[in-house]
Design a protein around this motif. Structure first.
Motif, short mmCIF file in Angstrom:
data_model
loop_
_atom_site.label_atom_id
_atom_site.label_comp_id
_atom_site.label_asym_id
_atom_site.label_seq_id
_atom_site.Cartn_x
_atom_site.Cartn_y
_atom_site.Cartn_z
N VAL A 144 -46.19 23.40 52.49
CA VAL A 144 -45.71 22.54 51.40
C VAL A 144 -44.32 22.95 50.92
O VAL A 144 -43.52 22.11 50.52
N PHE A 145 -44.00 24.24 51.03
CA PHE A 145 -42.70 24.67 50.53
C PHE A 145 -41.57 24.46 51.54
O PHE A 145 -40.40 24.69 51.23
N ILE A 180 -41.24 21.47 52.46
CA ILE A 180 -40.94 20.10 52.01
C ILE A 180 -40.41 20.12 50.57
O ILE A 180 -39.38 19.52 50.26
N MET A 181 -41.16 20.81 49.68
CA MET A 181 -40.74 20.94 48.28
C MET A 181 -39.96 22.25 48.20
O MET A 181 -40.52 23.34 48.28
N GLY A 182 -38.66 22.14 48.05
CA GLY A 182 -37.82 23.33 48.05
C GLY A 182 -36.98 23.37 49.30
O GLY A 182 -37.11 22.48 50.14
N MET A 224 -44.64 26.59 42.62
CA MET A 224 -44.33 25.18 42.40
C MET A 224 -43.97 24.94 40.93
O MET A 224 -43.08 24.14 40.64
N TYR A 263 -40.47 25.77 40.36
CA TYR A 263 -39.61 24.70 40.86
C TYR A 263 -39.51 23.57 39.83
O TYR A 263 -38.46 22.98 39.64
N THR A 319 -36.00 18.08 47.47
CA THR A 319 -37.30 17.38 47.50
C THR A 319 -37.17 16.02 48.17
O THR A 319 -37.06 15.05 47.47
N ILE A 336 -37.47 12.61 42.75
CA ILE A 336 -38.73 13.14 42.20
C ILE A 336 -38.55 13.63 40.76
O ILE A 336 -39.34 13.24 39.88
N LEU A 352 -46.59 17.42 42.12
CA LEU A 352 -45.61 17.91 43.11
C LEU A 352 -46.32 18.30 44.41
O LEU A 352 -45.77 18.12 45.50
N PHE A 353 -47.53 18.84 44.30
CA PHE A 353 -48.29 19.13 45.53
C PHE A 353 -48.65 17.82 46.25
O PHE A 353 -48.64 17.78 47.48
N ALA A 409 -46.87 15.08 46.20
CA ALA A 409 -45.61 14.67 46.84
C ALA A 409 -45.38 15.49 48.11
O ALA A 409 -44.94 14.97 49.14
N GLY A 410 -45.70 16.79 48.02
CA GLY A 410 -45.51 17.68 49.18
C GLY A 410 -46.41 17.30 50.34
O GLY A 410 -46.00 17.37 51.51
N ALA A 411 -47.64 16.89 50.04
CA ALA A 411 -48.57 16.50 51.10
C ALA A 411 -48.03 15.28 51.85
O ALA A 411 -48.05 15.21 53.08
N MET A 458 -42.58 9.73 48.61
CA MET A 458 -43.28 10.88 48.01
C MET A 458 -43.47 10.68 46.51
O MET A 458 -44.56 10.92 45.96
#
Lengths: 226, 295
Positions: A6-7, A9-11, B43, B46, B114, B123, B145-146, B148-150, B178
């Motif tokens: 996940v990190f 993608i986010m980050g 997260m 972030y 992101t 986001i 946010l998780f 969106a990450g998925a 996302m």
């Protein structure tokens, strides 16, 4: 899978303006520094593809210099990294070249520290993630997002078995592994991406193998080790 | 991760009777070997960076290093106080916040990619404005946010998230997808509805080229982040209303990859085509070069 978690993608948390051209370049500079095993005295940084076209506008050169200085992608020193590198006595040269068929964001580092040299070719694959595709002329691929062992050795029967016994005995799991050699019975490079941190003891044991010349550790998410 | 497509992700959430966000959190814990507190904490940190970037960009001077952009978020903030925005108060706030974060990025400030820095405003624009509006907790936002990450994880592995590989559709398009999916879930939509929101949103950006003027992440990137935040709100509303993506979202992701692969190099972040090569785009590049290349 090119993106593992996940990190990726986010980050990352980073200094702008571009994740591929700034954060990715900083991480590739850091990977090159770790491959050399310290701060270079001299560095040639050659951009190709989209990197070559737009590196000044994106601060790709600043970011690469920051990575060579050991900065993370969210370090505000990126903004002044070329001046800081020069002040630290690093001789930096930037250039561009045409590389056909490669990833659009590719950079090649040729580094020297004292009598030691290292070269690295890496790609910035998006979102600050990087992929290293060549070290010291060996075609090997790794992401550098986990503790990664680079083991220089001679191409000899039983070498891989001896190395994997050492990491296995230490309770370490290999996520992925790649080997490339210059020629039969010639020099070879083995890359092991590990699930766990690698102790100095394991590095020493690997280095003590008769056919191993040198053991290096690259880990963009880990603490730098001398 | 134990899913590669949005269909698999939805299926696994249904089996486990959980949300996209909570499922991704558990998967990350499993994959990384870290504790749930560590993964959640990263997260959450972030999210704090995102909120700080919103604050900075909507209240401070954000002139970019090149001097080409900056101050647009503040302009929209001022306008929405003095006038009645066509978007209404809420969507215009998402617009302003998205511009704010993108402007902080262009000024070499700190942001969270992101999935990329070029799309870093969408986001936070959607999340911070809806948090203020609905009074959600930070913990709720972090779960979002998780989620969106998925969604991004599937897009990145099945297609692209970099403009150099797949054009702007891969950056701004992915971020809108996302944000749309995550917002649908934050508002109580099912995983199926969230995934429909992704497909609806992505369809709106298919074919979008990456053509930054002077090669800088400024023109048109910053305004596209503003538009992207508004589009995400619209996609989430459609999905929550029961609108479905007739072409399944995984197929939309697949076609984004095909389109990106067919895109000429001039339209993939080389500044050799599109807006970058208009008469004004070329003149700006000339000015930048005259200043010694470094803006």
């Amino acid at each position: 899978m090119r993106f593992k978690d996940v990190f990726s993608i986010m980050g990352p948390s980073m200094i702008g303006p571009s994740s591929s051209h700034t954060a990715g370049a900083a991480r590739l500079g850091l990977a090159a520094r770790q491959t050399l095993g310290g701060q270079p005295d001299e560095a040639d940084v050659i951009f190709s593809g989209s990197f070559a076209e737009t590196y000044m506008g994106h601060g790709t050169d600043l970011a690469a210099a920051a990575g060579l200085l050991g900065c993370a992608p969210d370090d505000v020193r990126i903004r002044d990294a070329i001046a800081l590198a020069e002040a630290a006595g690093m001789e930096l040269r930037f250039g561009t070249e045409l590389r056909l068929g490669g990833h659009p964001n590719t950079v090649r580092f040729a580094l020297r520290k004292g009598d030691r040299t290292a070269s690295l070719i890496g790609c910035s694959i998006g979102g600050g993630n990087v992929e290293i595709v060549n070290v010291d002329g060996f075609d090997i691929k790794f992401l550098a997002d986990c503790p990664t062992l680079l083991i220089d050795h001679r191409d000899m029967a039983g070498t891989l078995a001896a190395m994997t016994v050492i990491v296995g005995r230490a309770g370490l799991n290999i996520r992925a592994m790649e080997v490339d050699r210059q020629s039969r019975s010639g020099r070879a490079l083995t890359v092991m991406e590990m699930d766990q941190a690698v102790s100095d003891e394991v590095m020493r044991e690997l280095g003590a193998l008769e056919q191993v010349d040198r053991v290096r550790l690259v880990d963009l998410n880990g603490e730098e080790r001398a | 991760m134990r899913f590669a497509t949005l269909a698999q992700l939805t299926e696994q959430c249904r089996e486990a009777q959980t949300t996209l966000g909570r499922y991704m959190l558990q998967e990350q814990v499993r994959e990384s070997g870290s504790t749930e507190a560590e993964v959640f904490g990263q997260m959450e940190s972030y999210y704090q960076v995102m909120k700080e970037a919103v604050r900075k960009g909507s209240t401070e001077d954000t002139r970019s290093r090149s001097g080409l952009t900056g101050g647009d978020a503040k302009r929209v903030m001022q306008y929405r106080e003095q006038s009645v925005p066509s978007l209404g108060g809420e969507a215009s706030m998402a617009l302003a916040y998205a511009l704010a974060v993108s402007e902080v990025n262009a000024s070499m400030g700190r942001i969270i990619a992101t999935p990329t820095a070029g799309s870093c405003g969408i986001i936070p624009g959607v999340f911070v404005s809806t948090q203020e509006r609905f009074g959600w907790s930070d913990a709720h936002m972090v779960e979002g946010l998780f989620a969106a990450g998925a969604i991004g994880y599937v897009i990145a592995n099945q297609s692209f998230i970099s403009g150099a590989e797949g054009g702007c559709q891969a950056e701004v398009g992915s971020a809108v997808g996302m944000a749309a999916g995550a917002l649908t879930e934050l508002r109580g939509g099912t995983p199926e509805q969230a995934v429909h929101a992704v497909g609806l949103a992505l369809k709106n950006s298919l074919g979008l080229i990456c053509d930054p003027v002077g090669g800088l992440v400024e023109i048109p990137c910053i305004v596209r982040n503003g538009f992207g935040a508004v589009t995400a709100l619209a996609a989430a509303d459609m999905a929550l209303a029961g609108v479905r993506s007739v072409i399944p979202s995984d197929e939309v992701i697949g076609v984004m990859k095909d389109i990106g692969a067919a895109m000429p190099e001039a339209h993939r972040e080389t500044a050799k085509g599109g807006l970058a090569q208009t008469p004004t785009g070329k003149a700006i590049l000339g000015e930048l070069r005259k200043k010694g290349g470094r803006p």
